[in-house]
Design an enzyme around this catalytic site. Sequence first.
Site, mmCIF file in Angstrom:
data_model
loop_
_atom_site.group_PDB
_atom_site.id
_atom_site.type_symbol
_atom_site.label_atom_id
_atom_site.label_comp_id
_atom_site.label_asym_id
_atom_site.label_seq_id
_atom_site.Cartn_x
_atom_site.Cartn_y
_atom_site.Cartn_z
ATOM 1 N N THR A 108 7.515 -5.664 -1.315
ATOM 2 C CA THR A 108 6.977 -6.876 -1.946
ATOM 3 C C THR A 108 8.024 -7.973 -2.046
ATOM 4 O O THR A 108 7.694 -9.162 -1.922
ATOM 5 C CB THR A 108 6.440 -6.534 -3.352
ATOM 6 O OG1 THR A 108 5.381 -5.585 -3.227
ATOM 7 C CG2 THR A 108 5.917 -7.775 -4.060
ATOM 8 N N SER A 124 6.784 -0.047 1.521
ATOM 9 C CA SER A 124 7.528 1.189 1.269
ATOM 10 C C SER A 124 6.686 2.439 1.437
ATOM 11 O O SER A 124 7.217 3.533 1.630
ATOM 12 C CB SER A 124 8.169 1.170 -0.121
ATOM 13 O OG SER A 124 7.199 1.144 -1.144
ATOM 14 N N THR A 183 8.556 -1.249 -4.033
ATOM 15 C CA THR A 183 8.663 -0.452 -5.255
ATOM 16 C C THR A 183 7.780 0.794 -5.240
ATOM 17 O O THR A 183 7.985 1.699 -6.048
ATOM 18 C CB THR A 183 8.296 -1.295 -6.491
ATOM 19 O OG1 THR A 183 6.939 -1.765 -6.359
ATOM 20 C CG2 THR A 183 9.242 -2.481 -6.628
ATOM 21 N N ASP A 184 6.805 0.869 -4.336
ATOM 22 C CA ASP A 184 5.884 2.008 -4.359
ATOM 23 C C ASP A 184 6.613 3.343 -4.205
ATOM 24 O O ASP A 184 6.228 4.345 -4.821
ATOM 25 C CB ASP A 184 4.828 1.871 -3.261
ATOM 26 C CG ASP A 184 3.742 0.865 -3.623
ATOM 27 O OD1 ASP A 184 3.721 0.409 -4.772
ATOM 28 O OD2 ASP A 184 2.927 0.548 -2.743
#
Length: 332
Positions: A14, A58, A90-91
């Site tokens: 992101t 990710s 961030t996932d």
Amino acid sequence: MDLPKLAIASIGGTVSMRAQAASKGVIPTVSGETLMAAVPELTSLAHVNVETLGMLPSASLNFDFLLSVLSWANYQIEQGAVGVVITQGTDTLEESATFFDHLWNHDEPLVLTGAMRSAAQAGADGPANLLDACRVGLADNSRRRGVLVVMNGQIHPAHAVRKTDSMALQAFSSPIVGPAGLLSEGKVHYLRPTLPRNVLPLPQHTTQKVALLQASLSADTLLLENILTLGYDGLVIAGFGAGHLSETWAEAIDDIAKKIPVIIATRCGSGPTARSTYGFKGGEMDLIRRGASMAGFACPRKARILLWLLIGCRRQDDLARYLKEDIRCQQP
């Protein structure tokens, strides 16, 4: 004044996303160089080498790609960098951090960061997180702390950090132990001293497969019964409560644990698995007798990464010791 060397790699996520057309959604398009340009203060802090190693959400990262990123990071240290920063989505940030932490054998810090808001969104947090991560990477008191995650003004240890909110700015926390440190007025403050680290060698092979299943109410055993025939080399189960399974799942573990390593973790967001409390069929004492290992404080996803790496470097027979000795999450 001689400035220290700092290396930054962008691999997507992101933090690197913008929308190319209205209503089409954001996708990775922003290079590491462009990210750095949004933080001009960096040039007064360090000589920065920034590279774009990937443009991936990710969820599409994999272990082989992460090993190539690790090789790049190792080279940066060899070339004199005092710290390395990686920006990603961030996932899977907590999983990447854990993967790197098991393999990072330098005193210099490896710092991961990202963003919860895309680059073009109002109030984008990427530039602030990147600047904070760079400050952490440059700080002398960050040495010998392994891999760190810096988000929203907090510093989290890789072994404890989890993404605990899907979209909020304060998406990351370290259950039980809390953050390792924080940033205030541009200064890096740590709340705990450094702890011993147990680093693994690089995996000798990477084709091993480790399954991750989650126990749920009235779940059938079809996937469990086929784990071996599907060719998996290890199994992690996110169990109920303190590491429990139904009677039918417990019975299925018998044959599996004789052939491949099996880890039982907890599907809860916080707390460890038990070892000697529950004696019912499917309780942790029963599962240990059947040959399973209890994950302790390691969440299912991190337990899977550990097992994948242990199998890759042919240390799976040491699994129980690694799980038992990893007591860092228990220290206040």
